[in-house]
Design a protein around this motif. Structure first.
Motif, PDB file in Angstrom:
ATOM      1  N   THR A 177      -4.822   4.425   2.394  1.00  0.00           N
ATOM      2  CA  THR A 177      -3.442   3.805   1.782  1.00  0.00           C
ATOM      3  C   THR A 177      -3.316   2.309   2.137  1.00  0.00           C
ATOM      4  OG1 THR A 177      -2.624   4.835   3.894  1.00  0.00           O
ATOM      5  CG2 THR A 177      -2.067   5.983   1.957  1.00  0.00           C
ATOM      6  N   LEU A 178      -3.751   1.917   3.355  1.00  0.00           N
ATOM      7  CA  LEU A 178      -3.906   0.422   3.654  1.00  0.00           C
ATOM      8  C   LEU A 178      -4.937  -0.318   2.606  1.00  0.00           C
ATOM      9  CD1 LEU A 178      -4.329   0.191   7.402  1.00  0.00           C
ATOM     10  CD2 LEU A 178      -2.409  -0.778   6.295  1.00  0.00           C
ATOM     11  N   LEU A 179      -5.855   0.192   2.202  1.00  0.00           N
ATOM     12  CA  LEU A 179      -6.600  -0.344   1.295  1.00  0.00           C
ATOM     13  C   LEU A 179      -5.853  -0.487  -0.256  1.00  0.00           C
ATOM     14  CD1 LEU A 179      -9.365  -1.525   0.499  1.00  0.00           C
ATOM     15  CD2 LEU A 179     -10.169   0.827   0.194  1.00  0.00           C
ATOM     16  N   ILE A 180      -5.397   0.642  -0.348  1.00  0.00           N
ATOM     17  CA  ILE A 180      -4.580   0.442  -1.739  1.00  0.00           C
ATOM     18  C   ILE A 180      -3.518  -0.405  -1.730  1.00  0.00           C
ATOM     19  CG2 ILE A 180      -2.925   1.942  -2.951  1.00  0.00           C
ATOM     20  CD1 ILE A 180      -4.603   4.420  -2.435  1.00  0.00           C
ATOM     21  N   ALA A 181      -2.697  -0.587  -0.724  1.00  0.00           N
ATOM     22  CA  ALA A 181      -1.712  -1.486  -0.405  1.00  0.00           C
ATOM     23  C   ALA A 181      -2.209  -3.150  -0.707  1.00  0.00           C
ATOM     24  CB  ALA A 181      -0.849  -1.103   0.887  1.00  0.00           C
ATOM     25  N   HIS A 182      -3.356  -3.125   0.072  1.00  0.00           N
ATOM     26  CA  HIS A 182      -3.834  -4.414   0.133  1.00  0.00           C
ATOM     27  C   HIS A 182      -4.206  -4.968  -1.280  1.00  0.00           C
ATOM     28  CE1 HIS A 182      -4.111  -5.280   4.682  1.00  0.00           C
ATOM     29  NE2 HIS A 182      -2.978  -4.530   4.524  1.00  0.00           N
ATOM     30  N   VAL A 183      -4.901  -3.952  -1.845  1.00  0.00           N
ATOM     31  CA  VAL A 183      -5.694  -4.511  -3.101  1.00  0.00           C
ATOM     32  C   VAL A 183      -4.439  -4.909  -4.037  1.00  0.00           C
ATOM     33  CG1 VAL A 183      -6.669  -3.760  -5.320  1.00  0.00           C
ATOM     34  CG2 VAL A 183      -7.647  -3.392  -3.000  1.00  0.00           C
ATOM     35  N   MET A 184      -3.334  -3.890  -3.910  1.00  0.00           N
ATOM     36  CA  MET A 184      -2.203  -3.976  -4.894  1.00  0.00           C
ATOM     37  C   MET A 184      -1.539  -5.456  -4.892  1.00  0.00           C
ATOM     38  SD  MET A 184       1.476  -2.855  -4.689  1.00  0.00           S
ATOM     39  CE  MET A 184       1.813  -4.590  -4.869  1.00  0.00           C
ATOM     40  N   PHE A 185      -1.472  -5.818  -3.320  1.00  0.00           N
ATOM     41  CA  PHE A 185      -0.684  -7.171  -3.420  1.00  0.00           C
ATOM     42  C   PHE A 185      -1.567  -8.261  -3.549  1.00  0.00           C
ATOM     43  CE2 PHE A 185      -1.873  -8.494   0.608  1.00  0.00           C
ATOM     44  CZ  PHE A 185      -2.023  -7.529   1.589  1.00  0.00           C
ATOM     45  N   SER A 186      -3.086  -8.255  -3.446  1.00  0.00           N
ATOM     46  CA  SER A 186      -3.809  -9.404  -3.696  1.00  0.00           C
ATOM     47  C   SER A 186      -4.030  -9.662  -5.113  1.00  0.00           C
ATOM     48  CB  SER A 186      -5.199  -9.116  -3.146  1.00  0.00           C
ATOM     49  OG  SER A 186      -5.020  -8.752  -1.643  1.00  0.00           O
ATOM     50  N   ILE A 187      -4.083  -8.517  -6.095  1.00  0.00           N
ATOM     51  CA  ILE A 187      -4.379  -8.631  -7.435  1.00  0.00           C
ATOM     52  C   ILE A 187      -3.595  -9.780  -8.093  1.00  0.00           C
ATOM     53  CG2 ILE A 187      -4.440  -7.812  -9.645  1.00  0.00           C
ATOM     54  CD1 ILE A 187      -4.782  -4.988  -8.666  1.00  0.00           C
ATOM     55  N   SER A 188      -2.325  -9.876  -7.789  1.00  0.00           N
ATOM     56  CA  SER A 188      -1.596 -10.759  -8.640  1.00  0.00           C
ATOM     57  C   SER A 188      -1.839 -12.319  -7.995  1.00  0.00           C
ATOM     58  CB  SER A 188      -0.045 -10.931  -8.196  1.00  0.00           C
ATOM     59  OG  SER A 188       0.438  -9.484  -8.492  1.00  0.00           O
ATOM     60  N   PHE A 189      -2.382 -12.606  -6.837  1.00  0.00           N
ATOM     61  CA  PHE A 189      -2.707 -13.744  -6.271  1.00  0.00           C
ATOM     62  C   PHE A 189      -3.875 -14.458  -7.024  1.00  0.00           C
ATOM     63  CE2 PHE A 189       0.455 -14.965  -3.386  1.00  0.00           C
ATOM     64  CZ  PHE A 189       1.003 -13.729  -2.907  1.00  0.00           C
ATOM     65  N   VAL A 190      -4.783 -13.181  -6.998  1.00  0.00           N
ATOM     66  CA  VAL A 190      -6.113 -13.347  -7.596  1.00  0.00           C
ATOM     67  C   VAL A 190      -6.113 -14.054  -9.214  1.00  0.00           C
ATOM     68  CG1 VAL A 190      -8.373 -12.437  -8.332  1.00  0.00           C
ATOM     69  CG2 VAL A 190      -7.337 -12.070  -5.982  1.00  0.00           C
ATOM     70  N   VAL A 191      -5.345 -13.251  -9.700  1.00  0.00           N
ATOM     71  CA  VAL A 191      -5.010 -13.647 -11.123  1.00  0.00           C
ATOM     72  C   VAL A 191      -4.509 -14.984 -11.452  1.00  0.00           C
ATOM     73  CG1 VAL A 191      -3.691 -13.050 -13.288  1.00  0.00           C
ATOM     74  CG2 VAL A 191      -4.689 -11.338 -11.880  1.00  0.00           C
TER      75      VAL A 191
END
Lengths: 378, 289, 286
Positions: free
Chosen positions: C143-157
């Protein structure tokens, strides 16, 4: 160009409307009540074999360190493997984190929490805790200090076993402000901006009420609100610098403050040789942190084994020496280092705590809590 | 365009959109539903279309919202002033040391937000040499302090979000074609004119990205206010946290969160319109041959 | 006249470097403090940020003596590495789609990317938790991994997009003219030129993940990450080993950066040459 734009925004609008309608359609189908207190199905935790895996959530600083600490001893004696997590930083935020789980009857793998008395009561009232059968905890109830046997928040100890107790009072930098002896002195405009108070509702407010001669346990909602107003004014005028958690200790060490409301057992973290804990002239607040068994706790047998293990004086003594809070076990005073045995903060006599009050909740918690949060969040 | 070619963007977007929908949109729905409930922890939360939650959550918290604007805004401006020259230097003047400098920008992140902020707490504490110097320079009144003031919170925000400003700026600056600037100078523009007329407009996308990436999280932050601020520095983030964890007034917390999001989105779209490039939203002028 | 202009130019150039140097120093001050205090002796081994008791290296020699700390740090590193990988890949693809292609639903996609960045972390964390509970999904590393990927995607984009926008297409056109397929062009021309942006985005995603506290707090279950550990102990006294490990981490990353530096010098000789504009540039940009 314009045609394209209009088509695009219409499409967008249509999708948005569709999504919103769908969402609320689903919600309206629900229309139920979520949460709420549920006392009907309180279970009693059953004892069992002391084996397997045990997960405990506790406050930081409540376990002696090192490879031969209390946990290691327990593991060696019983063969249970213990996962000890120090994630209870604050009652409220721990509760906030656990509440969705507990609502569903889950404990997130934990078999024991350690929370302060009023939070234990709150959890129990919401049906989040299991009751304990005293028959399964012989050592605990044999060795528990008599004063702790039937506290106001849990008469008869139906669901809690104390881990340690402490006192809330005044921490004073005696070199810079030796005259602070009462909570009223914190409101003195001298050295304005060099005072802090704890941010948990049930610490400073009862103390302020005590300082005004009101018994917090008997206080009405208005008494609470008046005390909160008084603190609020002090906060706004800059008299009170901050509302803190345990980090008032840093402020004391750094010399940022000269007076604070704080806890008796924190001497080991304050690096200020002039700082001392003082019993306010009007009395202190007494609290205890308690082990509780949540709903859905796995391996209750091992949990009981842990509790019984801790309550042996020879096991509790080294623990007490490290934590420097008031141990719940009878007989520990004879086993610890002499300086500690004589320390009134760790082994207070009944006379010392005569004027101290238990931490209690106001009769109608919500408006009080709201008023308090207004004060804290400026 | 063949069908296959037309589907390419969807394939590219697919995983990301899916992830965001499942793990962001759906939880948001749960939260939105929560915002329309009323009740308390003990009585349970009943879903009764409690639209009143939205204005209720705003009233009494306008001060914190205004404060968040001010703190985040100031921090963003400061970060831009500090970050742009630094990003420029890294992109064009650093030469071989570019990676090292970039690393220096990122490095603070590896020491944990909390430890960094606590370190600042030490640096700014009442008895520290820095504060004494500031007092001698009369920037701080003799019996005043730096901690537990708005200044400390803004300083903390600026510091903590500086990398968010620098990285997008750098990523964009690095791509700048310096020969355009040279050409401008060949045509007798001064350095300052060249900067204002050539460099700045060309790097606007980077600035827009940096400003947004800094302002938005700063707006919702609460740790800086908690550690470096006093009793009068609470921001919206602190309010939401308190509503959620301390008062357990989930409906109001959810309502306020939605309002906050709406506010930020409003600002974002206004800003983009004002900044005029449209490049941030991948607007129409971007070719797609 | 020329001399004065020359001197002024020289000064201005130096000024920028000086300014940059100051800014970098500013960024590193807390790290210096953290490093210094990792040598401070304290009773009970708890960090006090006061140097009353002198210096010692005992915490450095016992740096790994706290198992919970080591585990927390290791968990954080693993989590950050994984989430960076996933988020950067997903985000880069999205950025390319958004900048290079027109398609239906582009505005919606943009919206979906921007909104998570506008959401306070408390809200993201709490709402994710509610959803995981509802579907009785066990909380922990996943669940941590899911959450971290989720909030990182926007910044990467956002970061990759800002680089893509200023991109010079003529190189890719040249490659196409020379007969390269779109995929080959992408691999040999676009990607290497995009690399700095992607690397910057990856660094950001890694940093965000390592540093995250609020969202992790809600979704971690019994898993403890480094920031969660620090928060826990900060209330009762931070063990000095935390400072030691933080400093160590910094040093390790510094060495890694130095290695990349060496590698980069080699790669620079093989990197694509900046294109010269074919026509005299106009004076009014975009």
């Amino acid at each position: 160009m314009r045609g394209r734009g209009r088509r695009r925004s219409t499409a967008l609008l249509a999708v948005a409307v569709a999504m919103v309608t769908l969402a609320f359609g689903l919600a309206a189908c629900g229309g139920d009540t979520v949460g709420g207190g549920n006392q009907d199905e309180v279970t009693t935790a059953k004892g069992g074999p002391v084996s397997g895996q045990l997960t405990i959530s506790n406050w930081p600083g409540y376990m002696d360190p090192g490879p031969n600490n209390t946990i290691a001893k327990f593991e060696k004696t019983t063969g249970v493997s213990v996962d000890y997590i120090e994630d209870v930083n604050e009652n409220e935020s721990f509760f906030g984190k656990m509440q969705p789980l507990l609502k569903e009857g889950e404990s997130g793998g934990r078999s024991i929490f350690v929370v302060t008395d009023w939070m234990a009561k709150q959890m129990y009232d919401l049906g989040f805790l299991q009751e304990i059968d005293h028959a399964d905890l012989p050592t605990v109830f044999e060795n528990m200090r008599p004063q702790l046997e039937s506290p106001a928040f849990d008469p008869g100890r139906k669901f809690s076993v104390p881990w340690g107790s402490g006192m809330g009072g005044l921490w004073v930098d005696t070199a810079k402000a030796p005259e602070i002896r009462s909570v009223n002195d914190l409101f003195d405009p001298k050295s304005k901006g060099k005072r802090t108070m704890l941010g948990e509702l049930r610490e400073p407010v009862p103390l302020v009420m005590l300082a005004e001669g009101i018994d917090p346990v008997e206080a009405t909602n208005d008494d609470w609100l008046n005390a909160i107003d008084r603190i609020g004014e002090a906060a706004e005028s800059g008299q009170i610098r901050r509302f803190t958690g345990n980090d008032y200790t840093e402020d004391l060490t750094a010399g940022n403050i000269v007076g604070a409301i704080g806890w008796s057992g924190d001497a080991s973290i304050i690096e200020n040789p002039n700082a001392e804990w003082r019993m306010p002239t009007e009395g202190c607040s007494l609290w205890s942190d308690n082990m509780v068994i949540p709903v859905g706790a796995p391996n209750v047998g091992a949990a009981f084994g842990w509790m019984d293990f801790i309550y042996q004086p020879e096991v509790n003594a080294p623990l007490a020496e490290y934590i420097t809070y008031i141990p719940p076990v009878e007989g520990v005073q004879d086993l610890v280092k002499p300086e500690l045995a004589k320390d009134p903060l760790v082994f207070p006599s009944p006379k010392f705590t005569a004027k101290c009050t238990d931490q209690d909740s106001p009769p109608d918690i919500e408006p009080v809590n709201e008023a308090w949060q207004e004060v804290i969040t400026g | 365009m063949s069908l296959r070619q037309r589907l390419v963007p969807y394939w590219l977007l697919g995983p990301g959109l899916l992830w965001l929908i499942i793990f962001f949109v759906v939880p948001m729905y749960f939260m939105g539903e929560l915002a329309l409930r009323s009740g308390s922890l003990t009585t349970g939360y009943t879903f009764d279309w409690a639209w009143a939650n939205f204005p209720d959550s705003l009233s009494g918290h306008t001060e914190q919202i205004g404060r968040s604007f001010f703190y985040a805004g100031t921090a963003t401006i400061l970060a831009l002033l500090i970050g742009y020259p630094l990003a420029y230097a890294i992109a064009f003047r650093a030469g071989r040391y570019r990676t090292l400098l970039l690393f220096a920008v990122i490095a603070p992140f590896f020491t944990t937000y909390l430890i960094r902020t606590i370190a600042w707490k030490t640096i700014l504490s009442d008895s520290s040499p820095l504060v004494s110097v500031l007092q001698t320079l009369s920037l701080v009144p003799p019996d005043g302090r730096v901690l537990a003031t708005s200044g400390a919170v803004i300083a903390g925000l600026t510091y903590n979000f500086l990398p968010f400003m620098i990285l997008p700026l750098y990523a964009n600056l690095e791509r700048l074609d310096l020969s355009l600037v040279e050409a401008a100078k060949d045509l007798y523009s001064s350095s300052r004119q060249a900067f204002l007329r050539v460099t700045l407009p060309l790097t606007m996308p980077g600035i827009v990205a940096g400003v947004l990436l800094t302002f938005i999280p700063a707006f919702g932050d609460y740790i800086n206010a908690q550690l470096l601020g006093g009793t009068q520095q609470a921001m919206v983030g602190n309010v939401i946290q308190s509503l959620y964890l301390n008062q357990r007034d989930y409906p109001e917390a959810a309502a306020l969160s939605f309002l906050m999001m709406a506010l930020i989105l409003g600002i974002v779209s206004l800003y983009i319109r004002f900044a005029g490039t449209g490049a941030f939203m991948g607007g129409d002028e971007e070719e797609a041959t | 006249m020329a001399v004065a202009a020359h001197a002024w130019g020289w000064l201005r150039r130096k000024a920028l470097l000086i300014y940059a140097g100051l800014a970098v120093a500013y960024m590193l001050i807390p790290i210096a403090i953290i490093a210094v205090f990792s040598f401070g002796a304290t009773p009970q081994g708890k960090l006090t940020f006061g140097l009353n008791d002198g210096f010692t290296t005992e915490y450095w020699s016992s740096a790994f003596s706290l198992p919970e700390l080591n585990e927390a740090l290791f968990t954080s590193l693993r989590l950050a590495a994984l989430s960076t990988l996933i988020a950067t890949a997903i985000g880069t693809l999205m950025a390319i789609a958004l900048v290079r292609h027109t398609f239906r639903g582009r505005h919606l996609a943009n919206l979906l990317i921007v909104i998570p960045m506008a959401t306070p972390e408390v809200v993201i964390g709490a709402s994710l938790l509610s959803m995981f509970i509802y579907y009785t999904f066990a909380l922990g590393f996943t669940t941590l991994l899911i959450a971290h990927v989720m909030f990182s995607i926007s910044f990467v984009v956002v970061v990759v997009r800002s680089r893509l926008i200023g991109f010079d297409r003529s190189l890719e056109e040249a490659a196409a003219d020379l007969g390269a397929t779109p995929l080959a062009t992408f691999r040999t021309v676009t990607l290497p030129l995009l690399a700095p942006g992607v690397v910057a985005a990856a660094l950001l995603a890694f940093a965000l993940s390592i540093d995250d506290f609020v969202i992790s707090n809600f979704n971690s279950g019994t898993t403890v990450t480094f920031p969660l550990y620090v928060y826990g102990v900060s209330l009762r006294g931070i063990p000095v080993q935390v400072n030691v490990l933080a400093t160590m981490l910094f040093i390790v990353t510094a060495i890694a950066a130095a290695l990349v530096l060496i590698q980069q010098r080699r790669a620079e000789r093989m990197a694509a040459v900046r294109p010269e504009p074919e026509a005299p540039p106009t004076l009014s940009p975009a």
